[in-house]
Structure formats: C-alpha cells, structure tokens
Write a protein that holds these residues in place. Structure first.
Motif, PDB file in Angstrom:
ATOM      1  N   ASP B 316     -22.464  16.874  -4.319  1.00  0.00           N
ATOM      2  CA  ASP B 316     -23.480  16.109  -3.601  1.00  0.00           C
ATOM      3  C   ASP B 316     -24.779  15.959  -4.370  1.00  0.00           C
ATOM      4  O   ASP B 316     -25.544  15.035  -4.118  1.00  0.00           O
ATOM      5  CB  ASP B 316     -23.778  16.765  -2.252  1.00  0.00           C
ATOM      6  CG  ASP B 316     -22.618  16.562  -1.295  1.00  0.00           C
ATOM      7  OD1 ASP B 316     -21.878  15.576  -1.477  1.00  0.00           O
ATOM      8  OD2 ASP B 316     -22.450  17.395  -0.387  1.00  0.00           O
ATOM      9  N   TYR B 317     -25.080  16.897  -5.284  1.00  0.00           N
ATOM     10  CA  TYR B 317     -26.299  16.710  -6.049  1.00  0.00           C
ATOM     11  C   TYR B 317     -25.967  16.615  -7.530  1.00  0.00           C
ATOM     12  O   TYR B 317     -25.014  17.229  -8.013  1.00  0.00           O
ATOM     13  CB  TYR B 317     -27.337  17.788  -5.755  1.00  0.00           C
ATOM     14  CG  TYR B 317     -26.872  19.198  -5.822  1.00  0.00           C
ATOM     15  CD1 TYR B 317     -26.530  19.880  -4.667  1.00  0.00           C
ATOM     16  CD2 TYR B 317     -26.788  19.868  -7.035  1.00  0.00           C
ATOM     17  CE1 TYR B 317     -26.109  21.193  -4.719  1.00  0.00           C
ATOM     18  CE2 TYR B 317     -26.376  21.171  -7.094  1.00  0.00           C
ATOM     19  CZ  TYR B 317     -26.033  21.829  -5.937  1.00  0.00           C
ATOM     20  OH  TYR B 317     -25.613  23.117  -5.998  1.00  0.00           O
ATOM     21  N   PRO B 345     -19.338  12.044  -6.347  1.00  0.00           N
ATOM     22  CA  PRO B 345     -18.517  12.989  -5.581  1.00  0.00           C
ATOM     23  C   PRO B 345     -17.026  12.836  -5.886  1.00  0.00           C
ATOM     24  O   PRO B 345     -16.484  11.732  -5.847  1.00  0.00           O
ATOM     25  CB  PRO B 345     -18.837  12.622  -4.128  1.00  0.00           C
ATOM     26  CG  PRO B 345     -20.237  12.094  -4.188  1.00  0.00           C
ATOM     27  CD  PRO B 345     -20.295  11.332  -5.498  1.00  0.00           C
ATOM     28  N   THR B 376     -20.453  23.651  -4.377  1.00  0.00           N
ATOM     29  CA  THR B 376     -19.770  24.161  -3.184  1.00  0.00           C
ATOM     30  C   THR B 376     -19.928  25.670  -3.056  1.00  0.00           C
ATOM     31  O   THR B 376     -19.660  26.233  -1.999  1.00  0.00           O
ATOM     32  CB  THR B 376     -18.274  23.810  -3.219  1.00  0.00           C
ATOM     33  OG1 THR B 376     -17.728  24.249  -4.474  1.00  0.00           O
ATOM     34  CG2 THR B 376     -18.070  22.307  -3.080  1.00  0.00           C
TER      35      THR B 376
END
Lengths: 379, 379
Positions: B316-317, B345, B376
């Motif tokens: 996500d980043y 992603p 994660t």
C-alpha cells in the motif's frame, strides 16, 4: 520510489564492481568517468564524462546525487570541502581522505594515535635521506613521494645516497621509512558507517610480486587469533580516529618477532578485499555502498574455510576471452572477474576467486586460472 | 579485446539480473527495452528503446550483437526465424522457444516424447470444455489461453460451462487441462549449452499465493532422491528433445501418489531459480550467459543446506527503501534484490534470499523481510 542516487567519482574497476554490488539494492548509480571506455563506464547507464580535478565539473556532477564516494583517492581535498560546503555528503570526507592521499599526513596522524608504524620522517634531499638511514641503522631505506603513488609507483628501494636522487625529481615532498624486515604482508579490512557501526573482515595475507599484489589468502594462514584480533582492532581504531566512512584497507607488515606495523591505508574498496565477492557473506563492495548510504552493514564473515584471490595481469597476447574455454572447463567453481580493460603487459585487468577446504588446492586453482588468462601457463 | 556482445530482448528484472551476472565476465551487454524506465534499462549502459514486435527494430538491434537472448517469451516466432536467417544466433532458438510460447504446441510435444502431463486437449468453445470435463471426471477443470499468459493471467479455474465462457473472449485458442490433485509444486531448473553440455540445479519447492509464486525452498524439503532424480532427468530430456539453449525451468506438480507432472515450461532465467544468486555456486543468470555464449557451464550445486527465496510484492505504500533500515539491522545475512520498478499493489518488485542450516529459521527470515518490505509486517 525514494531510492537514493550514489555518485561515484572515477571509472575504474572498483567503481565497476561497486555498481555491480549496488544493482540488487535498487539504488541509482551515477558515474563521473574520464572516458566512455573506462571500466565502469562500460556497464553503468548514468555516466558523466569529465575531469574530477575540475571543481565546476564535480559540482555539476554532484547535483542530483544523495552522496558522493570514490573509486580512487586523487580528488583534491579543497574540492571535497567545496562539495561539503554545498551540502553534498562526501564519504569518506576530506578530513579522513587526506590520510590516504598524503603519506606524510598519514604517518603523523598514526604516530599521534599510537598506531605502530615503521620509523619514518619527511626528508628534504638525498643527504637528509642518508642522515635518516644513519639514524635508523643504515641503508637500504624506503623513499616515497607523499602523494600520487600506487602499486609500487612512487616508491623507491634506496641503497645509497646516489639512489636517493630519483625520488626528489618530481618536486613532491619525500617520506623516508626504515626497511622493515617483515615475514609477510597482511591486510585488515573494515567498513564503517556514519552512525559509527563497523564490521571487520578476517585478516588476510597479501603476496606481492614486483611490487604488485599477486594473491590474497583469506584468512591469513597460521595467523594467531591474538595477532588477528590486534590487527582488526587497530583497523577499527584507525577508522574511528580518522573519521573514515566506507571501506578502509589497512595494509600491514608482520614482523619476525610477532608485531604488526602499518604500511599503507586505502579508503575505498581494495584489492585485498576482492575475495569477499565470492568468499564472504557480504562483499566489501556491498558494504561500502551500505556504509556511504548509512544503512546497517552486512555480515562480514567468510562463507568458506579458504578463499584465494589471484590478480590477472595483462600478458603478451590480448585475447583473454578464448582462455575462458579452458579455465571454465577445468574448474567449474572458478569465479572470473574481468574489468573490460585493454590488455597491456603487467596491467591489472581482472582477478579470479577460488574457495574450498584444502588451501593447496584452492591456491593452485587460482594461480592456474590467473596464469592461463595471462598466458604464462599454457596447459 | 574480443569479448562478445550479448543482445538481450526485454528490459525486465530478468534482464537486469542477467546483466549483473555478466559484468564479472567482461562481456558486453546490449539491451532492447520498451522504455528507459524499465528495470534493466536503469542499470545497463548500452540500451536501445524500441518495440520487440517490430522486425525492423529487432534487425537494427541485432546488428553488432554476437548472440540474441530474451527476458521474456513474447517475441514473434517468425521474427526470430528472420534473425536466424540473417545469421544472428538466437538462443534459445525459435524451434525451441515456441514450446514456451504456445501451451498447445508444448502439450503436444511433451505428450509425443512421453513426458508426464495432466490430461489435456485444445477445446473449441464452452460446450467443448464441458465435454472435456465429462471425459476427465467432471468439473472443475483448468482453461488456459495457449499464448500470452503469465503469473496466473490467462489461466482460469472453471467450475461449470458458464464459467468457461470468459477464456474464449480473447479470441485465442484455449487449452483445457484436468485439475490435478497435487500435494505441492516443484521446479526442475537446468541450463543447456549449444554444444550439448547441461547442468541440473537441485529440484526446488515453489509455494504460490493467489496464483503468484510466494516462496521457493531449495532443495525441496523431504523430496525423495528418486523423485528428485526423475525430475532432473525429465528436465534434461525435455531440454534435449526441444533443443533448448540457456536456462529451462520445468514447473511440476507432485501428486499424492508420488508422481510428477509437467505444469509449465519457461525458457529463460526463472523466479524459481532466483535462490541460486546467493545459494548456488553458479547462479542461473551466470549460467544462462555462459550457455548462450557456448562457454563451459558453472557448477550448479548448492553452497548451503537450505536457501529460501521470497518474492517482494508491492503493497500500500511505495517507500521500500526506508524498510531497508529495519530489514538489514534485523538480519545482517539477508540478501535483498530489488528491481527498480514502481510499486503497485501485488506487483513483483523484488525478492529476498536467506540461507542457513535451520529451515524454519531460514523461512522465517525470508518471510519477515518480504512482508516488512511489502508493508504487511510492521514490527
């Protein structure tokens, strides 16, 4: 992505191999090279051709770099200070690097911090060199220009006052050193980062032929744990006292009475650390990149019982590629590292690494391959 | 110097890592890349930007190359034949490569040479797919477009005739395969040279998540010597029968009753061989270069008891560089391989390798690093 740009000044094989080690980290590599044919310029995408002695060239190159590091120690100290004043991190910085640039400054500093050195002093003329010889037990002595030497260049083995005339001809200050009765040469290689983390590689034995490194054995055979520890501690202390960032090679003499004396310093990846590419968990090149970026350093421990590096020098015929057929077929474990340089007799154009449990076998394989590539072994 | 020029078609991470492996050999590397931002184009000096689907572009690129090889399998077969007719060695050649390009041709050839495959046939429409299902024990079945798939794309898990409509929408022939009840996936990686030398890497276990390779364990834990030998012999036989030159990955299903069935072929360095960069004496990339140049191949044996590769997917980043601080400090032996790709992603943007004697520890370290880089895992 916010991956940093490492600016490398100098296009030699050390830059080439540092680029190779940086690829897996995803960092961007920018090269300042004398010519597009230089060893590293052949394999790097982002190359600026220019003269590192010109401050404007350096400044233009440094724009867009997150840090500047070096393939060699020849960039003028005042240029490095100017880059620092511009806000560009220079690693190693000028205050450290001057000790690898000027043998007079290096000897003075090492003496100040109590690092063991051969007896030495700067001498003013051949008569003063003779006086130094008289003070230290007589000729022969070693004379060195304080700047500009490498691989035996800028170093003279002087037997009398007449011999001592040559070193003064360049108009550079001359350092006299006693001729040390050493049993072998060692090197203690360490890497230090700006936040002060440091790692020490195993101490290696370096064998010279005609003043040029021929083979390196890692670890140095038969070296006592005590002396190995002393050498590593000495290199770590020098790095800290001099403020070194990146790879530091401390070349040492081991004397018959079990002492170590500092011969030379190099503040960049070094020939005595090439074995780490295939023999250590983290290579000197990967750790140099990590250090100049202030990333945590990688494990320096050896992966094998013995690793041997043998330099490949240019020989009489230029086609080393054909020799690959024999070398690779003879030894499927052989590691070849060629620099893309034109072959000239005696020029370092590559090296090989071998490793294994039997030192005699590992040495034989390295020497055979290096000799076959050079053309001095033909079967 | 007479060092050859290797022309690499495609600028992805396989090209990037092949370039990295070629640097020590001193070979010249020339890249045909879609854009200057492609993974390999960032690190190669000699880059041509162009479309590999255009024959004139390929021909212009091939001039000055001693051999052409590939980052992917998408170059049209007729273009490869044209290059061969021009006198350029293409490795692997079109007659071999078509088996990795077209799953219909691959299944027909493997069946002809007696290689164990899932039951399969080309189907003409959803009703024909239902007929295939009825012939082989009923739905579910696997449908694949014969060309253009990778990483789970172009592959459908079909539960009924209605499900079977989607695969036909691309207008590409569709291959039906039985759903194999496998216990795990293996890969047998070999490298073969034009003069017929071949080396086989240890058979590995490949674990998929959502159709994408997640981790590879070398060697495959608990695999019997007999089945490992069968898998290696099968891969060597396929390479010989299909005339493969370079790296061949044979992806396999291991069934509960102790058989192996061929799932896919890839004729280039492969994700299931990335562990060899840090875990084998000679990496798949180095051996691929040696094979396409018809040099003697390097030793494929493992250097460690266990090596684990974990893919790093985009999360996500986007800032993976900051994550280096944690990962490198936590595990000084970790090997990071990033591809310089923008983070999206689920996109493969790198991988990590770990090795050691304790498989649980080696797996944990690889998974932690891959998860932390993805975002994660945050502690």
């Amino acid at each position: 992505m916010t991956f940093p740009v490492v600016g490398m000044v100098g296009g030699g094989q050390l830059a080439r191999m540092t680029h190779e080690a940086g690829i897996p980290l995803g960092i961007r590599f920018k090269l300042l090279s004398d010519t597009p044919q230089d060893s590293a310029a052949q394999v790097v995408s982002d190359v600026v051709i220019g003269d590192y002695r010109d401050l404007d060239t350096l400044r233009a190159f440094a724009r867009g770099c997150d840090v500047i590091t070096f393939d060699h120690e020849h960039v003028p100290t005042e240029h490095l200070r100017a880059l620092e004043a511009d806000g560009i991190p220079v690693r190693p910085g000028p205050d450290a690097l001057v000790h690898a640039q000027d043998k007079g400054v290096m000897r003075a500093k090492l003496t100040q911090i109590g690092a063991p050195c051969p007896r030495h002093r700067v001498v003013s003329d051949p008569a003063d060199a003779a006086a130094f010889a008289a003070e230290t037990g007589g000729f022969p002595v070693i004379l060195k220009t304080v700047r500009g030497g490498y691989d035996g260049k800028g170093v003279w083995f002087v037997r009398d006052e007449k011999d001592a005339e040559e070193p003064f001809k360049a108009g550079v200050p001359v350092l006299a050193e006693e001729k040390v009765e050493f049993v072998r040469e060692l090197a203690a290689n360490i890497v230090r980062s700006p936040h002060g983390q440091a790692v020490a590689y195993p101490v290696v034995e370096s064998r010279q032929v005609d003043g040029v490194c021929d083979t390196v054995i890692a670890p140095a055979p038969g070296l006592s744990e005590e002396l190995a520890g002393q050498a590593q501690a000495l290199a770590l202390r020098i790095a800290k006292e001099l403020g070194v960032v990146g790879h530091l090679a401390v070349e040492l003499f081991e004397t018959a009475d079990g002492r170590i004396l500092v011969n030379e310093l190099a503040m960049r990846p070094h020939n005595s650390g090439h074995w780490t590419q295939d023999g250590a968990i983290t290579s000197q090149f990967a750790n140099h990149v990590r250090a100049v970026l202030d990333l945590p350093l990688g494990d320096p421990r050896p992966r094998e019982r013995w690793t041997v590096m043998a330099n490949v020098l240019g020989g009489d015929y230029p086609d080393m590629y054909q020799a690959y057929l024999h070398c690779m077929a003879r030894d499927p474990q052989l590691k070849i590292h060629m620099y893309g340089k034109d072959v000239k007799p005696g020029r370092k154009v590559g090296h090989v690494n071998t490793y294994g449990d039997d030192l005699d076998d590992v040495l034989e394989r390295a020497r055979h391959a290096a000799g076959y590539l050079r053309g001095t072994i033909t079967e």
